[in-house]
Design a protein around this motif. Structure first.
Motif, PDB file in Angstrom:
ATOM      1  N   ASP A  99      33.278 -34.480 -18.331  1.00 22.73           N
ATOM      2  CA  ASP A  99      32.435 -35.434 -17.612  1.00 22.73           C
ATOM      3  C   ASP A  99      30.959 -35.069 -17.772  1.00 22.73           C
ATOM      4  O   ASP A  99      30.123 -35.933 -18.052  1.00 22.73           O
ATOM      5  CB  ASP A  99      32.819 -35.389 -16.117  1.00 22.73           C
ATOM      6  CG  ASP A  99      32.889 -36.772 -15.500  1.00 22.73           C
ATOM      7  OD1 ASP A  99      32.882 -37.772 -16.254  1.00 22.73           O
ATOM      8  OD2 ASP A  99      32.945 -36.864 -14.258  1.00 22.73           O
ATOM      9  N   SER A 100      30.666 -33.790 -17.636  1.00 24.55           N
ATOM     10  CA  SER A 100      29.289 -33.323 -17.751  1.00 24.55           C
ATOM     11  C   SER A 100      28.753 -33.581 -19.158  1.00 24.55           C
ATOM     12  O   SER A 100      27.581 -33.918 -19.335  1.00 24.55           O
ATOM     13  CB  SER A 100      29.260 -31.830 -17.424  1.00 24.55           C
ATOM     14  OG  SER A 100      28.022 -31.280 -17.732  1.00 24.55           O
ATOM     15  N   GLY A 101      29.602 -33.452 -20.165  1.00 30.16           N
ATOM     16  CA  GLY A 101      29.197 -33.688 -21.553  1.00 30.16           C
ATOM     17  C   GLY A 101      29.267 -35.157 -21.951  1.00 30.16           C
ATOM     18  O   GLY A 101      29.217 -35.470 -23.135  1.00 30.16           O
TER      19      GLY A 101
ATOM     20  N   ILE B 136      21.346 -28.421 -20.343  1.00 37.09           N
ATOM     21  CA  ILE B 136      20.936 -28.672 -21.730  1.00 37.09           C
ATOM     22  C   ILE B 136      20.573 -30.151 -21.907  1.00 37.09           C
ATOM     23  O   ILE B 136      19.549 -30.490 -22.496  1.00 37.09           O
ATOM     24  CB  ILE B 136      22.068 -28.263 -22.709  1.00 37.09           C
ATOM     25  CG1 ILE B 136      22.177 -26.732 -22.755  1.00 37.09           C
ATOM     26  CG2 ILE B 136      21.828 -28.838 -24.101  1.00 37.09           C
ATOM     27  CD1 ILE B 136      23.397 -26.225 -23.524  1.00 37.09           C
ATOM     28  N   LEU B 137      21.406 -31.036 -21.372  1.00 37.40           N
ATOM     29  CA  LEU B 137      21.140 -32.473 -21.544  1.00 37.40           C
ATOM     30  C   LEU B 137      19.858 -32.874 -20.819  1.00 37.40           C
ATOM     31  O   LEU B 137      19.066 -33.670 -21.338  1.00 37.40           O
ATOM     32  CB  LEU B 137      22.334 -33.291 -21.042  1.00 37.40           C
ATOM     33  CG  LEU B 137      23.628 -33.099 -21.840  1.00 37.40           C
ATOM     34  CD1 LEU B 137      24.701 -34.099 -21.408  1.00 37.40           C
ATOM     35  CD2 LEU B 137      23.379 -33.219 -23.343  1.00 37.40           C
TER      36      LEU B 137
ATOM     37  N   GLN C  66      17.300 -30.941 -20.222  1.00 40.41           N
ATOM     38  CA  GLN C  66      16.167 -30.390 -20.977  1.00 40.41           C
ATOM     39  C   GLN C  66      15.905 -31.215 -22.240  1.00 40.41           C
ATOM     40  O   GLN C  66      14.759 -31.481 -22.592  1.00 40.41           O
ATOM     41  CB  GLN C  66      16.477 -28.930 -21.320  1.00 40.41           C
ATOM     42  CG  GLN C  66      15.278 -28.168 -21.881  1.00 40.41           C
ATOM     43  CD  GLN C  66      15.631 -26.720 -22.215  1.00 40.41           C
ATOM     44  OE1 GLN C  66      16.588 -26.166 -21.663  1.00 40.41           O
ATOM     45  NE2 GLN C  66      14.872 -26.115 -23.116  1.00 40.41           N
ATOM     46  N   ILE C  67      16.971 -31.636 -22.913  1.00 41.58           N
ATOM     47  CA  ILE C  67      16.793 -32.458 -24.126  1.00 41.58           C
ATOM     48  C   ILE C  67      16.091 -33.768 -23.767  1.00 41.58           C
ATOM     49  O   ILE C  67      15.172 -34.208 -24.461  1.00 41.58           O
ATOM     50  CB  ILE C  67      18.159 -32.725 -24.801  1.00 41.58           C
ATOM     51  CG1 ILE C  67      18.655 -31.453 -25.499  1.00 41.58           C
ATOM     52  CG2 ILE C  67      18.073 -33.886 -25.791  1.00 41.58           C
ATOM     53  CD1 ILE C  67      20.059 -31.566 -26.092  1.00 41.58           C
ATOM     54  N   GLN C  68      16.512 -34.370 -22.663  1.00 45.60           N
ATOM     55  CA  GLN C  68      15.888 -35.644 -22.287  1.00 45.60           C
ATOM     56  C   GLN C  68      14.404 -35.482 -21.994  1.00 45.60           C
ATOM     57  O   GLN C  68      13.603 -36.361 -22.303  1.00 45.60           O
ATOM     58  CB  GLN C  68      16.616 -36.233 -21.070  1.00 45.60           C
ATOM     59  CG  GLN C  68      17.927 -36.885 -21.501  1.00 45.60           C
ATOM     60  CD  GLN C  68      18.802 -37.269 -20.334  1.00 45.60           C
ATOM     61  OE1 GLN C  68      18.917 -36.511 -19.377  1.00 45.60           O
ATOM     62  NE2 GLN C  68      19.424 -38.430 -20.424  1.00 45.60           N
ATOM     63  N   GLN C  69      14.046 -34.344 -21.418  1.00 43.85           N
ATOM     64  CA  GLN C  69      12.645 -34.132 -21.087  1.00 43.85           C
ATOM     65  C   GLN C  69      11.837 -33.684 -22.293  1.00 43.85           C
ATOM     66  O   GLN C  69      10.674 -34.043 -22.449  1.00 43.85           O
ATOM     67  CB  GLN C  69      12.533 -33.089 -19.972  1.00 43.85           C
ATOM     68  CG  GLN C  69      13.061 -33.617 -18.649  1.00 43.85           C
ATOM     69  CD  GLN C  69      13.192 -32.524 -17.598  1.00 43.85           C
ATOM     70  OE1 GLN C  69      13.015 -31.344 -17.888  1.00 43.85           O
ATOM     71  NE2 GLN C  69      13.525 -32.924 -16.379  1.00 43.85           N
ATOM     72  N   GLU C  70      12.437 -32.870 -23.141  1.00 43.04           N
ATOM     73  CA  GLU C  70      11.663 -32.160 -24.162  1.00 43.04           C
ATOM     74  C   GLU C  70      11.691 -32.854 -25.527  1.00 43.04           C
ATOM     75  O   GLU C  70      10.737 -32.733 -26.307  1.00 43.04           O
ATOM     76  CB  GLU C  70      12.234 -30.735 -24.284  1.00 43.04           C
ATOM     77  CG  GLU C  70      11.256 -29.710 -24.796  1.00 43.04           C
ATOM     78  CD  GLU C  70      11.799 -28.284 -24.681  1.00 43.04           C
ATOM     79  OE1 GLU C  70      12.722 -28.060 -23.849  1.00 43.04           O
ATOM     80  OE2 GLU C  70      11.323 -27.416 -25.427  1.00 43.04           O
ATOM     81  N   ALA C  71      12.775 -33.567 -25.843  1.00 41.64           N
ATOM     82  CA  ALA C  71      12.916 -34.125 -27.201  1.00 41.64           C
ATOM     83  C   ALA C  71      11.786 -35.085 -27.573  1.00 41.64           C
ATOM     84  O   ALA C  71      11.252 -35.003 -28.692  1.00 41.64           O
ATOM     85  CB  ALA C  71      14.278 -34.799 -27.351  1.00 41.64           C
TER      86      ALA C  71
ATOM     87  N   GLU D  21      18.591 -39.658 -26.792  1.00 41.24           N
ATOM     88  CA  GLU D  21      19.936 -40.254 -26.736  1.00 41.24           C
ATOM     89  C   GLU D  21      20.659 -40.086 -28.070  1.00 41.24           C
ATOM     90  O   GLU D  21      21.849 -39.822 -28.118  1.00 41.24           O
ATOM     91  CB  GLU D  21      19.867 -41.745 -26.344  1.00 41.24           C
ATOM     92  CG  GLU D  21      19.453 -41.966 -24.900  1.00 41.24           C
ATOM     93  CD  GLU D  21      20.284 -41.170 -23.892  1.00 41.24           C
ATOM     94  OE1 GLU D  21      21.536 -41.195 -23.992  1.00 41.24           O
ATOM     95  OE2 GLU D  21      19.697 -40.486 -23.024  1.00 41.24           O
ATOM     96  N   HIS D  22      19.905 -40.240 -29.139  1.00 45.13           N
ATOM     97  CA  HIS D  22      20.519 -40.054 -30.460  1.00 45.13           C
ATOM     98  C   HIS D  22      20.993 -38.610 -30.639  1.00 45.13           C
ATOM     99  O   HIS D  22      22.092 -38.358 -31.141  1.00 45.13           O
ATOM    100  CB  HIS D  22      19.527 -40.437 -31.558  1.00 45.13           C
ATOM    101  CG  HIS D  22      20.109 -40.314 -32.938  1.00 45.13           C
ATOM    102  ND1 HIS D  22      19.805 -39.268 -33.784  1.00 45.13           N
ATOM    103  CD2 HIS D  22      21.024 -41.070 -33.595  1.00 45.13           C
ATOM    104  CE1 HIS D  22      20.496 -39.400 -34.910  1.00 45.13           C
ATOM    105  NE2 HIS D  22      21.246 -40.486 -34.819  1.00 45.13           N
ATOM    106  N   LEU D  23      20.180 -37.683 -30.172  1.00 42.39           N
ATOM    107  CA  LEU D  23      20.564 -36.277 -30.270  1.00 42.39           C
ATOM    108  C   LEU D  23      21.812 -36.008 -29.417  1.00 42.39           C
ATOM    109  O   LEU D  23      22.772 -35.372 -29.872  1.00 42.39           O
ATOM    110  CB  LEU D  23      19.391 -35.386 -29.825  1.00 42.39           C
ATOM    111  CG  LEU D  23      19.694 -33.897 -29.615  1.00 42.39           C
ATOM    112  CD1 LEU D  23      20.406 -33.284 -30.806  1.00 42.39           C
ATOM    113  CD2 LEU D  23      18.400 -33.124 -29.340  1.00 42.39           C
TER     114      LEU D  23
END
Lengths: 524, 524
Positions: free
Chosen positions: A163-165, A321-322, A324-329, A337-339
């Motif tokens: 669910d988290s992933g 991780i998700l 951080q990716i949303q904030q940093e990518a 979202e693509h990542l």
């Protein structure tokens, strides 16, 4: 352990000593074949410390049934029991009892109801209901709990991680950190609960899933030690597995060496007509590294290769991780979202041991005894009221609301039917002042959760496949309130008793306490 | 799982897929029989959250050896590998590799050194050193870690609980909450680490220990349901087991019902010439209840009966109970030391899953490769320097000080002998500025820890009995600094490298980084 020893340790003697001493006592008293009922349930959701489960995924039943169908008292088992002596040197088990056990030490007299594997389940709800002759139903306790506690624990953890992933591909990698052979049960439970595949070769084949894996750091090290390089190692891998080329890029330096070398090999592959699969990151700041790696792969013309993340992942780490990716990518011109949609999770230690709460406290409690053809409820009082089991034969209902969401699990007495009640009073299992009332028409569906599994030792249940269990799980999780699915501080799902069951339980508690006081008076 | 399936899941295929894909790659490159060395070690002590281990107890070796001696590639294993297909439908493993595996898929070529079971061990020290042909040494990794990680984890936890309980009798009760069949390995490790007996019947018999247990709440419940009482249940138990009478007293009410009823039965027993064994408390405030129960037993003339405590015990809970008894018992005219000396600990869940830290992070790292008769060291660089393994063949020394206490474990290169050094420089394994120097004469004893176990697959080691392992453990724990044994914030025991090994490691790291940069330049 040697093969012969394993037969001894994993057969009928996979039980606690007190089950056998009690069985002998019952034999001595002529009670051993009295029909009884035990309920198996757990009392609370796993609490992982910082985060808590709001639901569990039931698992383990099929392997318990396999065990019950083969475990029986062999001559070798009896031989060991015969040798055992007590404190003063006398034998613990007498010949007449052992003779009986040799003849009857099997589960052919056991009938069982259970909630199917893969289903969402909640505390204090009977997941498995055992009826059978007292001695063997008692001996069954330990192995039943051993088989069911762990798989339910791991299926639950896997569901949370899945669910988290956000449902991205998830691989179970935990064999090396699992508790010995528990690894195989854990891999199975992970596949039921949320993992798509496992790295564990044997159990994957047994369950009909292709095992997953590529290479380790040691392969790169080996090439370097032999005066080659990381690039040589990658090229060798691509030569042997041109259509399954997934490269571990952190042996030397992820961004300075691993990813550039992987890209070089991917370009060679593509020139030869093969599409690379992706890379795996196994150390460092996985969010930052996956952004940078994605950027490099995008620029090199590989926007669709997978990025597998591993290294102590669990539901909270993935969530972090998700986030951080949303904030940093975006800062690096990478579409978050693509990542996220190209990520794959390799989850090892923290899944296979259920990090944070490595045991589920499932219990197996005597709730009824049949005496001269009449079933009597059994009660155990506890200083903690929540630990007093619900007595007697019961039915387990799941009630759905008008949105189709599960709104409560309701335990009723065996001959009650809430579908026929105009207004259903849902009693809190322990707190006398706490209840709610549901008008019949506010319930869109009443579902009975227990199914017949064994009738006098005979399987009367069509075992679902793991794919069916997974479908069942997805449907059940989907029908939970989003608050119940929340990783931290989930909403509490209601598990309730009918008014009649509640009143019955109260009167039994009072009666037992009265009995206790009477005993004490006779002592004093 | 069915019997045939278990052969598949617990044999040679108890490994990770990537071990097989790498093995095939090595086969393809002609590297598969190249001699290599892997070191097995763990990187840090278990950290249970509020408390931390300052030492571990090594365990699991004998069962790993049993597995290695039977696991081999069977036709059935090959059949499954042959069926496996990759992403584009092509077979993953080719016929020539599978033919080789069928002939050579065993551990007959493996040589092994290891630190014996029961010994105190520390991070970054090779516990097991494997030399053998690359492909099979690689395939061994997963099962080796699976067998050794868990038992070492549990032996360590057991040693802590034993220490916390001041060496009083300790019983392992965890089967029902263990991770499936891991229960048996866990019971064995508990017996090595600190438990005196286990409730697990099968494994106790296999290991030659009498299993322990008496009765559960369900027995009392049953009597009550059949219109009898707790007292009736106790009397029945005493009749059947007059010389092993230990009664569980908390089914109804410990002090109001259970203990008075037990005393009544004990008095009857004594009149018949039998001495009762004691009572078990399984819920509530165990410190308070044991004080009150002790007082009642003392007054009734049973000052020596045991009081068994159970219910989520671990080293901290026991520490807390003992502290509370010391403070509270005198208030009730109970001698705390006398009470503590009659306590017995039944330890279940928190021992068998190593509550707080349910996995040990043991790893298996390539440290050397033999090329044309010459051994070359292998290195893996990590962004975390502590994760860079110590390369090459090494010896492991334990240095004792003049009090006879272990003062450091020292890793040297294979041909170094610290006994011949005038002053021994002990290098911190990762921090360049941190070292200490020991004059030769300050060391009272140098002990080599690794022993030869397997020579080309042949056992060349006399396996110790569990009793011998326990003696070994007691001696080793005794020779630790008390600060290292402390339950919380233990002193850090020194694990060091010799100057030569340290310098060698540094130069290999530099070389590998240089190689990495060279690769990248050629890519850019």
């Amino acid at each position: 352990m040697k093969t012969e020893e394993r037969k001894l340790a994993e057969g009928i003697l996979l039980t606690d000593e007190y089950q056998l001493t009690m069985a002998q006592l019952y034999f001595r008293m002529g009670l051993h074949e009295k029909l009884v009922q035990f309920d198996h349930f757990f009392r609370s959701y796993p609490d992982y410390g910082l985060h808590q489960a709001g639901y569990c995924i039931n698992a383990g039943l099929e392997w318990l049934l396999d065990w019950m169908q083969t475990a029986h008292c062999r001559l070798e088992d009896i031989r060991f029991l015969r040798k055992q002596t007590g404190r003063t040197g006398q034998r613990v088990f007498s010949d007449d009892f052992l003779e009986w056990l040799e003849q009857n030490g099997n589960f052919e007299g056991i009938s069982m109801q259970a909630i199917p594997e893969g289903r969402v389940v909640h505390p204090n709800v009977p997941l498995t209901v055992v009826q059978g002759p007292l001695a063997m139903a008692q001996i069954l306790e330990t192995s039943l709990l051993n088989h069911l506690n762990y798989q339910t624990l791991i299926a639950t953890k896997a569901a949370r991680i899945h669910d988290s992933g956000r449902g991205q591909l998830m691989l179970e990698f935990g064999l090396r950190r699992a508790h010995d052979l528990g690894a195989n049960a854990g891999a199975r439970a992970a596949l039921i609960g949320g993992a798509d595949f496992s790295s564990n070769v044997g159990i994957s084949h047994v369950l009909g899933f292709p095992p997953k894996g590529t290479h380790a750091h040691s392969m790169v090290q080996l090439f370097i030690a032999l005066d080659g390089s990381e690039l040589d190692a990658f090229q060798a891998y691509a030569d042997v597995y041109p259509d399954d080329c997934l490269l571990l890029v952190d042996t030397i330096d992820t961004l300075e060496s691993g990813v550039p070398n992987a890209i070089k090999v991917f370009e060679q592959l593509r020139r030869k007509g093969h599409e690379p699969v992706g890379i795996r990151l196994d150390s460092g700041d996985l969010a930052y590294l996956s952004i940078q790696a994605a950027k490099m792969l995008d620029q090199a013309g590989f926007p669709d290769t997978s990025i597998v993340l591993s290294n102590n992942l669990d539901e909270l780490v993935i969530w972090q991780i998700l986030t951080q990716i949303q904030q940093e990518a975006p800062r690096y011109d990478v579409d978050p979202e693509h990542l996220i949609n190209r990520l794959v999770y390799g989850v090892g230690t923290r899944l296979i041991v259920s990090w944070g709460e490595p045991a589920l406290g499932g219990v197996y409690k005597l709730v009824a005894v049949c005496d001269e053809g009449k079933w009597l409820p059994a009660i155990k009082i506890s200083e903690t009221p929540a630990k007093t089991p619900n007595p007697g034969h019961k039915r387990v209902w799941r009630l759905y609301d008008h949105r189709g969401n599960a709104t409560a699990d309701l335990l009723s007495e065996d001959d009650e039917d809430p579908r026929k009640m105009e207004c259903i009073r849902l009693r809190h299992p322990t707190r006398p002042t706490q209840y709610r009332e549901l008008p019949r028409e506010s319930v869109s569906e009443f579902e009975l959760l227990l199914v017949e599994v064994l009738d006098q030792g005979k399987l009367v249940y069509e075992l679902p496949t793991i794919e069916e269990m997974r479908d069942r799980r997805l449907t059940d999780v989907d029908r939970l309130d989003p608050g119940v699915r929340r990783l931290m501080n989930p909403h509490i799902y209601h598990v309730s008793l009918t008014e009649r069951l509640w009143q019955h339980k109260q009167s039994l508690v009072k009666e037992a306490l009265g009995q206790a006081n009477k005993d004490v008076e006779s002592v004093v």
